[in-house]
Design an enzyme around this catalytic site. Structure first.
Site, PDB file in Angstrom:
ATOM      1  NE  ARG A  30      -4.730  -6.524   9.002  1.00 50.79           N
ATOM      2  CZ  ARG A  30      -5.791  -6.448   7.808  1.00 50.79           C
ATOM      3  NH1 ARG A  30      -7.469  -6.801   8.332  1.00 50.79           N
ATOM      4  NH2 ARG A  30      -6.173  -6.025   6.634  1.00 50.79           N
ATOM      5  CB  THR A  31      -2.643   0.037   7.583  1.00 51.74           C
ATOM      6  OG1 THR A  31      -1.917  -1.549   7.023  1.00 51.74           O
ATOM      7  CG2 THR A  31      -1.595   0.738   7.157  1.00 51.74           C
ATOM      8  CE  LYS A  88     -14.754  21.198  -2.266  1.00 48.49           C
ATOM      9  NZ  LYS A  88     -13.788  21.953  -1.343  1.00 48.49           N
ATOM     10  NE  ARG A 133      -3.783   0.230   2.207  1.00 45.71           N
ATOM     11  CZ  ARG A 133      -3.679  -0.961   2.529  1.00 45.71           C
ATOM     12  NH1 ARG A 133      -2.751  -0.672   3.670  1.00 45.71           N
ATOM     13  NH2 ARG A 133      -4.175  -1.890   2.734  1.00 45.71           N
ATOM     14  CG  HIS A 156       2.021  -2.449   3.704  1.00 46.68           C
ATOM     15  ND1 HIS A 156       1.586  -1.595   4.754  1.00 46.68           N
ATOM     16  CD2 HIS A 156       0.755  -3.226   4.060  1.00 46.68           C
ATOM     17  CE1 HIS A 156       0.820  -1.632   5.541  1.00 46.68           C
ATOM     18  NE2 HIS A 156       0.131  -2.530   4.682  1.00 46.68           N
TER      19      HIS A 156
END
Lengths: 330, 330, 330
Positions: C73-74, C103, C124, C153
């Site tokens: 959704r986000t 790495k 995120r 959020h």
């Protein structure tokens, strides 16, 4: 709520000359006239791409590409189709990992979330029937089936039919040879149904014994308007075929590696020699790809080999046309 | 077919002032004049980005980014380069999982499929020689090597050379220090070759004993026009270096963790102290990134440290210029 | 370096009517006035999408979507937001696999690399505090927190507040019911804080015993301006609630499956029956989604159920507004 249910019903219905807002779930939605409409637009799309015209036909439109199983060709051609028309894509590949389904969200909720962010949903899924399920869940935007399990892959058949149409200027009175896994292949089943919409077509089927059409499928498909003839050896391939359509034997369809290898061993591979002996000069050789154990690369240079040339490119043009029609832009 | 073969040959050939339609596989395709051409365009691209101009130079063009191995910087800068010029990308990351290669499709067929959907293919691959193989498979669109195994990563070297050019106004008469894994590093090898195109450059090499250039490589590279001098300790670093170029020791190149850790223990790390003691004021400190065991973050604030500033940004500008030139848009 | 540090400080600071160039890390940066500004722009964005206007507001701008953990959704709403405004995205999903962090590159370096290629970074991340860390690393472009672990959020809460604002024309004098995991849920915590900016709001909290607010959180949030009332059964739900806000019990927050199942068994599910018995007619039913064990799909057809309708769509409009404001385009 009644209104929404009605709308959903109409979305998956027959196209009958009106593409706008329709879900594209099955080849059965198309009439011969619908294919003519689509192909006329497809020809224009081809010119647009060849001329590098920067189209803005889909400017301001967003297309969700929900690929729950990998498919490079279908993903690539849909993504390219949207962008070539100035539209945007929302790309979700392998969404079972990426999306909230990993948190237990229902398939219907996932579809409705992406419906909120986009104007069309293109769905690829491992499960037969998933496209219809998605079309029912999506209340406001059309859903295009980009392959749902062994069920259907209508845009593949549309591009196959366009390739024949472009080559021969018609879809009637054609003789074709279909080779490979007639038992499982959705592309073979769909191509037979597509050619059944037009009169006077004859299709020869050549498969290893264990991969022939079931008697039921053979009977059912034979009643739809195309003449089906099973042959059992390359020696039976008639010279007058307008096209050969080769399909691979898919390992994932077999219960055991032994059964798979047995089927493969009995499969016919296209070689320059086979073409020389059995194909006429103005036929075309098609393959829905990927090409695995179907066609010897030595054949690639033959001008009759269209699988990596016009056939693959027609996938782009056909999908451009379909998107433009569904969004009411042509 | 003859025509196609010829075309393919020409595609990978030397650029000789004509970028249009060329594959970019190796730094060896570039002459000093070609670099001057590229850098002139790069400067314009930099201005375009800094001014937030909305370019449509690549409008209507599609670039496939086929990344068979992960690379955030190279992927990001190519994607950004295409989009900053109004073009579109077809993004395939980790395509060994996503594409039909998982179904057994040949590498050549995958390339030809994406060729059908796009105007340029940018390829990143684990296997040395993959870019050349792709360029041969692609018959109509140019292929850009975005790194193929230990072989080459030409656009990395182009941005390194541009960074030097922008700083010093020339690519001749420079003294540089190259540190790290001279044995394996494709960036060190390529940078030496790039600077060999210009007169009067001297490069000092400082590596752990087990990671020095082989005697063969040393001899071969020494004949190409640059003066190579191996040094064995920080105490030998000459004050007059115009630039330091640091590379990490890559764990994946070693047979055992012990060998890796031994090499790392003998590696030199840039600290503010080292800069103070051995670097002059108007030099620049470069690193192709990722920075792992190469430069102390305490150095980041030093204005000579360009690796996360102009050097990384030049990767964007250089690739914008290269794409525009290959597509004949400048 | 002083300058950079100062700038970074200002970036994460309170918005105080000036969104341009600000990081969006926490809901605490917003005043009531800032929300009014945002919501005015959000309304315009909604009209733009509904009219299929092809905006070029963000033409020439690039937004990096760095999703270190999956979120359909986000991700989808941010990607759609950027593209609906004519901007471009640089999509990195699951970058821990894809990028140089595999790495050994530091998180700060990865952020600075993408900063070089883009004008905004949307992050995120699984780790609480990651957004603030990224905002400090990024020296020139704003960072938007798209969810960092259990911390914040903020754009979820912005869309929740906008949904209430759009429905009721105000954010004061509302009564709400918050159900589910008040102990862990960042959306519940943030919604309480957001509604605390406006006078005369009352929030009823209904959670399984083990998932109630801690006494400390209850006391702290109670002092911020909102009246909090804990209830212990559906029978205590007051009829006058303007909205219900349901959240799922997240399995990943529990030490053992047994504890999770015990909490779920004591959780309340919204059914048509519950709505009928305890909800008034002009209230709205909200859920931040995914909907897992929160709302019976039989409720979806009820016009009070906005979670898959306006609430999810408002996520798109709110993020469009936020991006336009941060980039100084409105």
């Amino acid at each position: 709520m009644t209104q929404v249910t009605l709308e959903t019903h109409n979305k998956i219905a027959a196209i009958t000359s009106d593409f706008k807002g329709k879900d594209i779930i099955s080849l059965d939605q198309f009439s011969a006239e619908d294919l003519q409409t689509l192909f006329a637009v497809t020809g224009k799309m081809k010119q647009l791409v060849l001329n590098h015209e920067s189209s803005q036909l889909l400017a301001g439109y967003m297309v969700s590409l929900l690929f729950f199983e990998p498919s490079s060709r279908t993903f690539g051609s849909f993504a390219s189709a949207v962008k070539r028309l100035g539209g945007q894509t929302l790309d979700i590949q392998n969404p079972e990992i990426v999306t909230s389904t990993s948190k237990g969200e229902s398939f219907e909720d996932t579809i409705r979330v992406f419906e909120a962010y986009s104007d069309v949903i293109v769905l690829r899924h491992r499960t037969s029937g998933a496209a219809k399920q998605a079309a029912k869940a999506a209340q406001f935007v059309p859903v295009i089936n980009a392959g749902d399990g062994t069920n259907e892959h209508p845009t593949q058949t549309l591009l196959d039919l366009y390739t024949l149409y472009e080559q021969f200027g018609r879809l009637d009175s054609l003789n074709g040879l279909l080779v490979g896994d007639a038992y499982n292949s959705r592309t073979i089943h769909s191509l037979i149904r597509g050619l059944s919409l037009f009169p006077n077509n004859t299709l020869y089927l050549l498969s290893p014994v264990q991969l022939r059409l079931t008697r039921g499928d053979f009977a059912r498909l034979s009643t739809q308007g195309v003449k089906l003839i099973e042959i059992s050896s390359e020696k039976d391939i008639p010279r007058e075929c307008h096209f050969w359509y080769w399909t691979r034997v898919q390992q994932e369809r077999f219960a055991s590696p032994d059964e798979y290898h047995s089927a493969v061993q009995n499969s016919l591979i296209v070689t320059p020699h086979l073409l020389h002996d059995y194909a006429k000069q103005d036929m075309i050789l098609m393959d829905p790809l990927p090409r695995v154990g179907t066609i010897d690369p030595a054949v690639d240079g033959d001008e009759r080999a269209v699988y990596l040339k016009s056939q693959i490119r027609n996938g782009l043009y056909t999908r451009m046309a379909l998107l433009a029609l569904i969004l009411g832009k042509v």
